[in-house]
Design a protein around this motif. Structure first.
Motif, PDB file in Angstrom:
ATOM      1  N   VAL A  39       0.814  -1.217   0.000  1.00 31.41           N
ATOM      2  CA  VAL A  39       0.000   0.000   0.000  1.00 31.41           C
ATOM      3  C   VAL A  39       0.848   1.269   0.000  1.00 31.41           C
ATOM      4  O   VAL A  39       0.600   2.173  -0.812  1.00 31.41           O
ATOM      5  N   TYR A  40       1.819   1.381   0.878  1.00 28.12           N
ATOM      6  CA  TYR A  40       2.507   2.659   1.096  1.00 28.12           C
ATOM      7  C   TYR A  40       3.096   3.245  -0.193  1.00 28.12           C
ATOM      8  O   TYR A  40       2.880   4.410  -0.512  1.00 28.12           O
ATOM      9  N   SER A  41       3.801   2.436  -0.950  1.00 29.45           N
ATOM     10  CA  SER A  41       4.453   2.910  -2.175  1.00 29.45           C
ATOM     11  C   SER A  41       3.921   2.148  -3.379  1.00 29.45           C
ATOM     12  O   SER A  41       3.630   0.951  -3.291  1.00 29.45           O
ATOM     13  N   PRO A  42       3.825   2.810  -4.532  1.00 26.85           N
ATOM     14  CA  PRO A  42       3.390   2.109  -5.742  1.00 26.85           C
ATOM     15  C   PRO A  42       4.501   1.287  -6.393  1.00 26.85           C
ATOM     16  O   PRO A  42       4.245   0.551  -7.344  1.00 26.85           O
ATOM     17  N   VAL A  43       5.730   1.389  -5.889  1.00 33.19           N
ATOM     18  CA  VAL A  43       6.867   0.716  -6.523  1.00 33.19           C
ATOM     19  C   VAL A  43       6.736  -0.811  -6.493  1.00 33.19           C
ATOM     20  O   VAL A  43       6.892  -1.462  -7.537  1.00 33.19           O
ATOM     21  N   PRO A  44       6.454  -1.450  -5.331  1.00 36.48           N
ATOM     22  CA  PRO A  44       6.316  -2.920  -5.344  1.00 36.48           C
ATOM     23  C   PRO A  44       5.230  -3.408  -6.293  1.00 36.48           C
ATOM     24  O   PRO A  44       5.430  -4.388  -7.023  1.00 36.48           O
ATOM     25  N   LEU A  45       4.094  -2.709  -6.316  1.00 34.35           N
ATOM     26  CA  LEU A  45       3.016  -3.105  -7.220  1.00 34.35           C
ATOM     27  C   LEU A  45       3.432  -2.907  -8.677  1.00 34.35           C
ATOM     28  O   LEU A  45       3.088  -3.719  -9.544  1.00 34.35           O
ATOM     29  N   SER A  46       4.172  -1.852  -8.957  1.00 33.61           N
ATOM     30  CA  SER A  46       4.663  -1.601 -10.320  1.00 33.61           C
ATOM     31  C   SER A  46       5.605  -2.715 -10.761  1.00 33.61           C
ATOM     32  O   SER A  46       5.591  -3.117 -11.930  1.00 33.61           O
ATOM     33  N   CYS A  47       6.411  -3.235  -9.831  1.00 39.28           N
ATOM     34  CA  CYS A  47       7.305  -4.356 -10.152  1.00 39.28           C
ATOM     35  C   CYS A  47       6.500  -5.604 -10.481  1.00 39.28           C
ATOM     36  O   CYS A  47       6.818  -6.339 -11.425  1.00 39.28           O
ATOM     37  N   ILE A  48       5.427  -5.853  -9.704  1.00 37.64           N
ATOM     38  CA  ILE A  48       4.532  -6.981  -9.984  1.00 37.64           C
ATOM     39  C   ILE A  48       3.901  -6.824 -11.363  1.00 37.64           C
ATOM     40  O   ILE A  48       3.819  -7.773 -12.155  1.00 37.64           O
ATOM     41  N   PHE A  49       3.469  -5.605 -11.665  1.00 35.73           N
ATOM     42  CA  PHE A  49       2.849  -5.299 -12.954  1.00 35.73           C
ATOM     43  C   PHE A  49       3.811  -5.577 -14.111  1.00 35.73           C
ATOM     44  O   PHE A  49       3.440  -6.217 -15.106  1.00 35.73           O
ATOM     45  N   LEU A  50       5.059  -5.137 -13.985  1.00 36.68           N
ATOM     46  CA  LEU A  50       6.051  -5.340 -15.048  1.00 36.68           C
ATOM     47  C   LEU A  50       6.379  -6.820 -15.213  1.00 36.68           C
ATOM     48  O   LEU A  50       6.529  -7.301 -16.342  1.00 36.68           O
ATOM     49  N   CYS A  51       6.481  -7.545 -14.098  1.00 32.35           N
ATOM     50  CA  CYS A  51       6.718  -8.994 -14.171  1.00 32.35           C
ATOM     51  C   CYS A  51       5.547  -9.693 -14.859  1.00 32.35           C
ATOM     52  O   CYS A  51       5.735 -10.618 -15.664  1.00 32.35           O
ATOM     53  N   TYR A  52       4.341  -9.231 -14.550  1.00 30.11           N
ATOM     54  CA  TYR A  52       3.139  -9.800 -15.158  1.00 30.11           C
ATOM     55  C   TYR A  52       3.169  -9.614 -16.680  1.00 30.11           C
ATOM     56  O   TYR A  52       2.945 -10.565 -17.437  1.00 30.11           O
ATOM     57  N   LEU A  53       3.459  -8.401 -17.122  1.00 27.33           N
ATOM     58  CA  LEU A  53       3.518  -8.137 -18.558  1.00 27.33           C
ATOM     59  C   LEU A  53       4.620  -8.960 -19.232  1.00 27.33           C
ATOM     60  O   LEU A  53       4.452  -9.447 -20.359  1.00 27.33           O
ATOM     61  N   PHE A  54       5.741  -9.109 -18.542  1.00 29.03           N
ATOM     62  CA  PHE A  54       6.849  -9.902 -19.091  1.00 29.03           C
ATOM     63  C   PHE A  54       6.424 -11.356 -19.265  1.00 29.03           C
ATOM     64  O   PHE A  54       6.712 -11.980 -20.292  1.00 29.03           O
ATOM     65  N   ILE A  55       5.704 -11.901 -18.277  1.00 28.06           N
ATOM     66  CA  ILE A  55       5.234 -13.284 -18.361  1.00 28.06           C
ATOM     67  C   ILE A  55       4.195 -13.436 -19.475  1.00 28.06           C
ATOM     68  O   ILE A  55       4.185 -14.432 -20.206  1.00 28.06           O
ATOM     69  N   VAL A  56       3.309 -12.440 -19.613  1.00 27.50           N
ATOM     70  CA  VAL A  56       2.305 -12.468 -20.684  1.00 27.50           C
ATOM     71  C   VAL A  56       2.992 -12.502 -22.051  1.00 27.50           C
ATOM     72  O   VAL A  56       2.543 -13.181 -22.980  1.00 27.50           O
ATOM     73  N   TRP A  57       4.118 -11.795 -22.176  1.00 27.12           N
ATOM     74  CA  TRP A  57       4.868 -11.766 -23.442  1.00 27.12           C
ATOM     75  C   TRP A  57       5.687 -13.041 -23.643  1.00 27.12           C
ATOM     76  O   TRP A  57       5.676 -13.642 -24.713  1.00 27.12           O
ATOM     77  N   LEU A  58       6.394 -13.476 -22.592  1.00 21.54           N
ATOM     78  CA  LEU A  58       7.319 -14.601 -22.721  1.00 21.54           C
ATOM     79  C   LEU A  58       6.644 -15.956 -22.586  1.00 21.54           C
ATOM     80  O   LEU A  58       7.040 -16.919 -23.269  1.00 21.54           O
ATOM     81  N   GLY A  59       5.626 -16.040 -21.725  1.00 23.73           N
ATOM     82  CA  GLY A  59       5.006 -17.329 -21.430  1.00 23.73           C
ATOM     83  C   GLY A  59       4.559 -18.113 -22.653  1.00 23.73           C
ATOM     84  O   GLY A  59       4.956 -19.282 -22.819  1.00 23.73           O
ATOM     85  N   PRO A  60       3.725 -17.520 -23.533  1.00 19.17           N
ATOM     86  CA  PRO A  60       3.285 -18.267 -24.719  1.00 19.17           C
ATOM     87  C   PRO A  60       4.448 -18.705 -25.618  1.00 19.17           C
ATOM     88  O   PRO A  60       4.363 -19.762 -26.253  1.00 19.17           O
ATOM     89  N   LYS A  61       5.515 -17.937 -25.658  1.00 18.44           N
ATOM     90  CA  LYS A  61       6.687 -18.323 -26.457  1.00 18.44           C
ATOM     91  C   LYS A  61       7.356 -19.564 -25.873  1.00 18.44           C
ATOM     92  O   LYS A  61       7.769 -20.469 -26.614  1.00 18.44           O
ATOM     93  N   LEU A  62       7.470 -19.616 -24.529  1.00 14.76           N
ATOM     94  CA  LEU A  62       8.084 -20.772 -23.883  1.00 14.76           C
ATOM     95  C   LEU A  62       7.217 -22.019 -24.011  1.00 14.76           C
ATOM     96  O   LEU A  62       7.730 -23.147 -24.053  1.00 14.76           O
ATOM     97  N   MET A  63       5.906 -21.831 -24.070  1.00 11.49           N
ATOM     98  CA  MET A  63       4.980 -22.960 -24.139  1.00 11.49           C
ATOM     99  C   MET A  63       4.687 -23.408 -25.570  1.00 11.49           C
ATOM    100  O   MET A  63       3.998 -24.416 -25.766  1.00 11.49           O
ATOM    101  N   ARG A  64       5.219 -22.688 -26.549  1.00 14.44           N
ATOM    102  CA  ARG A  64       4.853 -22.938 -27.952  1.00 14.44           C
ATOM    103  C   ARG A  64       5.091 -24.392 -28.351  1.00 14.44           C
ATOM    104  O   ARG A  64       4.255 -25.016 -29.027  1.00 14.44           O
ATOM    105  N   HIS A  65       6.232 -24.964 -27.980  1.00 12.81           N
ATOM    106  CA  HIS A  65       6.574 -26.330 -28.397  1.00 12.81           C
ATOM    107  C   HIS A  65       6.447 -27.325 -27.243  1.00 12.81           C
ATOM    108  O   HIS A  65       7.065 -28.391 -27.264  1.00 12.81           O
ATOM    109  N   ARG A  66       5.668 -26.964 -26.237  1.00 17.37           N
ATOM    110  CA  ARG A  66       5.445 -27.844 -25.096  1.00 17.37           C
ATOM    111  C   ARG A  66       3.974 -28.247 -25.019  1.00 17.37           C
ATOM    112  O   ARG A  66       3.097 -27.556 -25.530  1.00 17.37           O
ATOM    113  N   GLN A  67       3.731 -29.338 -24.343  1.00 15.10           N
ATOM    114  CA  GLN A  67       2.364 -29.789 -24.119  1.00 15.10           C
ATOM    115  C   GLN A  67       1.726 -28.958 -23.001  1.00 15.10           C
ATOM    116  O   GLN A  67       2.421 -28.483 -22.092  1.00 15.10           O
TER     117      GLN A  67
END
Length: 274
Positions: A39-67
């Protein structure tokens, strides 16, 4: 040094202005909630947000050739837990507002540390934190290779809700905000019941004919929030207009996006079948 140069040297740099704004953000929040997680600072939440976007971008690429990963048990436990959490928040929003005689037309935030004011602030925090937990929905889609679910609507809704409710808990933990949490908690009880049943397997599909009505329920909540916020915005009420404007704009954006989803998912398919 001439006068113009002296004035320029006195003016704060861009970095200094950002520091001033950031300091204002930190120091002008609700003192009751400042010590609570994320709550106090928006920085930790912003880090979560950036990690989330990174996973949204990278995740499907990593799963492309996997079951697809079999996470049936995890999904059942997760969705059932979210049903329970949503039901708890619905009860707390209802009880806190009812016992405190909240007004639907105009309800300022009670910044006192009275038991009812703190109870409302706490359920607002739980609602905010639930939005952070719900980022897991996206991870499950990626692991199951349900990339068709990773729409702009899905990512936009998940990203914006965490910041909207961070601001809510940071500055207005209660007041007019309660109705949004109350309605959305009820909708999420229904939604996660649907997801929990769907996670049980294909044999449950015959019982899931009501998905269209779930989307209608989601749209209905946005219309209610829009009307409620618009009325409050033009009323003489001691609740920040800036927050009402943000909520109104956000609700309208969700009406547009969910209406588009409803049209493409149900009306277009119905027309094609005819």
């Amino acid at each position: 040094m001439n006068r113009a140069s002296a004035m320029v040297s006195v003016l704060p740099s861009r970095w200094q202005r950002l520091q001033i704004v950031y300091q204002w953000v930190l120091e002008n929040g609700d003192k009751r909630t400042d010590g609570w997680l994320l709550v106090y600072s928006p920085v930790p939440l912003s880090c979560i947000f950036l990690c989330y976007l990174f996973i949204v971008w990278l995740g499907p690429k990593l799963m492309r050739h996997r079951q697809p990963v079999n996470i049936k048990t995890i999904l059942i436990i997760y969705n059932f837990s979210m049903v329970c959490l949503s039901a708890y928040m619905f009860y707390e929003f209802t009880a806190s507002s009812w016992l405190a005689n909240y007004s639907l037309m105009c309800q300022p935030v009670d910044y006192s540390e009275s038991p009812l004011a703190m109870r409302m602030a706490r359920v607002c925090w739980w609602f905010y934190f639930s939005k952070v937990i719900e980022l897991s929905d996206t991870m499950f889609f990626i692991l199951r290779k349900k990339n068709n679910q990773l729409t702009f609507l899905h990512v936009y809704h998940h990203c914006t809700m965490i910041f909207n409710w961070w601001a809510g808990v940071k500055y207005v933990a209660g007041g007019q905000s309660f109705l949004i949490g109350l309605i959305n908690s009820f909708v999420h009880v229904v939604m996660y019941i649907y997801y929990c049943l769907a996670a049980l397997g294909p044999e449950m599909q015959k019982y899931l004919w009501w998905k269209r009505y779930l989307t209608s329920l989601q749209l209905l909540q946005f219309f209610i929030v829009t009307i409620h916020t618009a009325v409050n915005l033009f009323a003489d009420c001691d609740f920040p207009d800036s927050m009402n404007i943000v909520v109104l704009a956000y609700a309208l954006s969700l009406i547009a996006l969910f209406s588009n989803f409803y049209y493409k998912s149900y009306l277009t398919k119905k027309t094609k079948s005819i």
